[in-house]
Scaffold this motif. Structure first.
Motif, short mmCIF file in Angstrom:
data_model
loop_
_atom_site.label_atom_id
_atom_site.label_comp_id
_atom_site.label_asym_id
_atom_site.label_seq_id
_atom_site.Cartn_x
_atom_site.Cartn_y
_atom_site.Cartn_z
N HIS A 55 0.35 -6.02 3.93
CA HIS A 55 -0.44 -6.57 5.03
C HIS A 55 -0.03 -5.94 6.35
CE1 HIS A 55 -2.03 -9.26 8.04
NE2 HIS A 55 -0.82 -9.69 8.34
N CYS A 56 1.28 -5.83 6.58
CA CYS A 56 1.78 -5.26 7.83
C CYS A 56 1.38 -3.80 7.98
CB CYS A 56 3.30 -5.39 7.89
SG CYS A 56 3.89 -7.08 8.17
N SER A 57 1.53 -3.04 6.91
CA SER A 57 1.20 -1.63 7.00
C SER A 57 -0.30 -1.43 7.22
CB SER A 57 1.66 -0.88 5.74
OG SER A 57 0.94 -1.28 4.59
N ARG A 62 -4.75 0.10 10.81
CA ARG A 62 -6.02 -0.24 11.45
C ARG A 62 -5.92 0.03 12.96
NH1 ARG A 62 -9.86 -2.92 8.70
NH2 ARG A 62 -9.34 -3.86 6.68
N VAL A 63 -4.79 -0.33 13.56
CA VAL A 63 -4.58 -0.07 14.98
C VAL A 63 -4.59 1.44 15.24
CG1 VAL A 63 -2.90 -0.21 16.86
CG2 VAL A 63 -3.32 -2.21 15.40
N VAL A 64 -3.81 2.17 14.46
CA VAL A 64 -3.69 3.61 14.65
C VAL A 64 -5.05 4.29 14.53
CG1 VAL A 64 -2.72 5.72 13.67
CG2 VAL A 64 -1.28 3.69 13.93
N GLU A 65 -5.84 3.87 13.55
CA GLU A 65 -7.13 4.52 13.27
C GLU A 65 -8.30 3.85 13.97
OE1 GLU A 65 -7.31 4.65 9.02
OE2 GLU A 65 -5.73 6.17 8.86
N GLY A 66 -8.05 2.76 14.69
CA GLY A 66 -9.12 2.08 15.42
C GLY A 66 -10.15 1.42 14.54
N ARG A 67 -9.73 0.92 13.40
CA ARG A 67 -10.67 0.28 12.46
C ARG A 67 -10.57 -1.24 12.59
NH1 ARG A 67 -9.32 0.48 7.72
NH2 ARG A 67 -7.28 1.49 7.77
N PHE A 68 -11.46 -1.81 13.39
CA PHE A 68 -11.46 -3.25 13.63
C PHE A 68 -12.86 -3.80 13.40
CE2 PHE A 68 -7.45 -2.27 15.48
CZ PHE A 68 -6.71 -3.43 15.38
N GLU A 69 -13.30 -3.79 12.15
CA GLU A 69 -14.61 -4.32 11.83
C GLU A 69 -14.62 -5.84 11.94
OE1 GLU A 69 -12.36 -3.85 7.91
OE2 GLU A 69 -12.66 -2.68 9.74
N LYS A 70 -15.79 -6.42 11.89
CA LYS A 70 -15.94 -7.87 11.99
C LYS A 70 -15.14 -8.57 10.89
CE LYS A 70 -19.42 -11.54 12.21
NZ LYS A 70 -20.88 -11.85 12.14
N GLY A 71 -14.42 -9.60 11.28
CA GLY A 71 -13.66 -10.38 10.30
C GLY A 71 -12.28 -9.83 9.99
N VAL A 72 -11.87 -8.78 10.68
CA VAL A 72 -10.56 -8.21 10.42
C VAL A 72 -9.48 -9.25 10.72
CG1 VAL A 72 -10.20 -7.26 12.74
CG2 VAL A 72 -9.13 -6.16 10.78
N PHE A 73 -8.45 -9.27 9.90
CA PHE A 73 -7.32 -10.20 9.97
C PHE A 73 -7.67 -11.62 9.54
CE2 PHE A 73 -5.71 -7.23 13.50
CZ PHE A 73 -5.17 -6.37 12.56
N SER A 74 -8.87 -11.80 9.00
CA SER A 74 -9.17 -13.08 8.37
C SER A 74 -8.41 -13.14 7.04
CB SER A 74 -10.67 -13.20 8.10
OG SER A 74 -11.07 -12.25 7.11
N GLU A 76 -9.52 -13.42 4.13
CA GLU A 76 -10.22 -12.58 3.15
C GLU A 76 -9.95 -11.09 3.39
OE1 GLU A 76 -11.92 -16.49 3.57
OE2 GLU A 76 -11.65 -14.91 5.08
N SER A 77 -9.95 -10.69 4.66
CA SER A 77 -9.66 -9.30 5.00
C SER A 77 -8.23 -8.94 4.63
CB SER A 77 -9.89 -9.08 6.50
OG SER A 77 -9.50 -7.78 6.89
N ASP A 84 -6.16 -3.53 -1.99
CA ASP A 84 -6.40 -2.08 -1.91
C ASP A 84 -5.13 -1.27 -2.17
OD1 ASP A 84 -9.06 -2.46 -1.33
OD2 ASP A 84 -8.82 -2.15 0.85
N ARG A 85 -3.98 -1.90 -1.98
CA ARG A 85 -2.69 -1.22 -2.15
C ARG A 85 -1.96 -1.65 -3.42
NH1 ARG A 85 -4.55 -1.41 2.59
NH2 ARG A 85 -4.02 0.14 4.22
N ALA A 86 -2.65 -2.38 -4.27
CA ALA A 86 -2.00 -2.95 -5.45
C ALA A 86 -1.45 -1.88 -6.39
CB ALA A 86 -2.99 -3.85 -6.20
#
Length: 224
Positions: A55-57, A62-74, A76-77, A84-86
């Motif tokens: 989660h931390c990574s 997301r910060v580094v790449e500027g990826r902040f779509e709707k619902g980020v950090f919910s 579910e997100s 995705d990293r399993a």
């Protein structure tokens, strides 16, 4: 520590906090056996140590790449990021986390009015969660404590928590947290800095010796 009571933002502070924690945490994690990554994270019910790190990574990338779509950090997100990293190795998760802790500070510094400063504080808190789960010393304290407390003061003001005067055992000067004004008498805390952080972040304080008057614990929780 007057920095915690200062309204002037230091844009380098979040990156400095991340870098200090990176230099301490990443070597520690790389030295731990694989079994430790499967330990439950007590502060994050349902997550393992590895889940917290994933989660931390993900958050920092997301910060580094500027990826902040709707619902980020919910919730579910966050669960999707972990899923995705399993299939990643532990080493790959740590590589991504190290990159995020190295590169995110500059991006956070450039955000107007410190809009993303709280992300650095949250990452530092999660590092404490990991240390706590591994039975390591330094959870919610360590070399980054002063910068973390400065961020805590700012975040509590921005989120309108009650005014609080904190006499912290392991900090030289009292801390002023929460709202700057209001008719309510300021609450008061007496105890150590790790317990103060635990109270503000909804972490367990079982067995800790502290005094809190003028406010309920629930009023302090930034994530409640």
């Amino acid at each position: 520590m007057t920095a915690a009571a200062d309204d002037v933002r230091d844009p380098s502070l979040p990156g400095r906090l991340l870098a200090v924690e990176r230099d301490a945490l990443i070597p520690l994690l790389r030295s731990r056996p694989d079994a430790d990554f499967a330990l439950p994270a007590a502060a994050c019910p349902g997550w393992t140590v590895r889940d917290v790190l994933a989660h931390c990574s993900a958050a920092l990338i997301r910060v580094v790449e500027g990826r902040f779509e709707k619902g980020v950090f919910s919730p579910e997100s966050n669960d999707r990021d972990i899923a995705d990293r399993a299939e990643w190795t532990h080493a790959r998760v740590l590589d991504e986390l190290e990159r995020g802790m190295t590169e995110a500070g500059e991006v956070i510094a450039g955000r107007a009015n410190g809009a993303w400063d709280a992300i650095a504080f949250g990452e530092w808190v999660h590092a404490g969660d990991v240390r706590d789960s591994l039975g390591e010393s330094g959870a919610y304290t360590g070399a980054g404590r002063s910068d973390a407390l400065s961020l805590l003061a700012r975040v509590t003001r921005e989120r309108g928590r009650p005014r609080l005067h904190a006499d912290v055992d392991d900090v030289d000067a009292p801390l002023q947290l929460g709202a700057r004004s209001g008719t309510r008498t300021p609450a008061r805390f007496i105890g150590d800095s790790a317990t103060l952080v635990r109270l503000y972040t909804g972490r367990a304080v079982d067995g800790a010796s502290y005094e809190l008057t003028g406010a309920a614990v629930e009023e302090l929780n930034l994530y409640g």
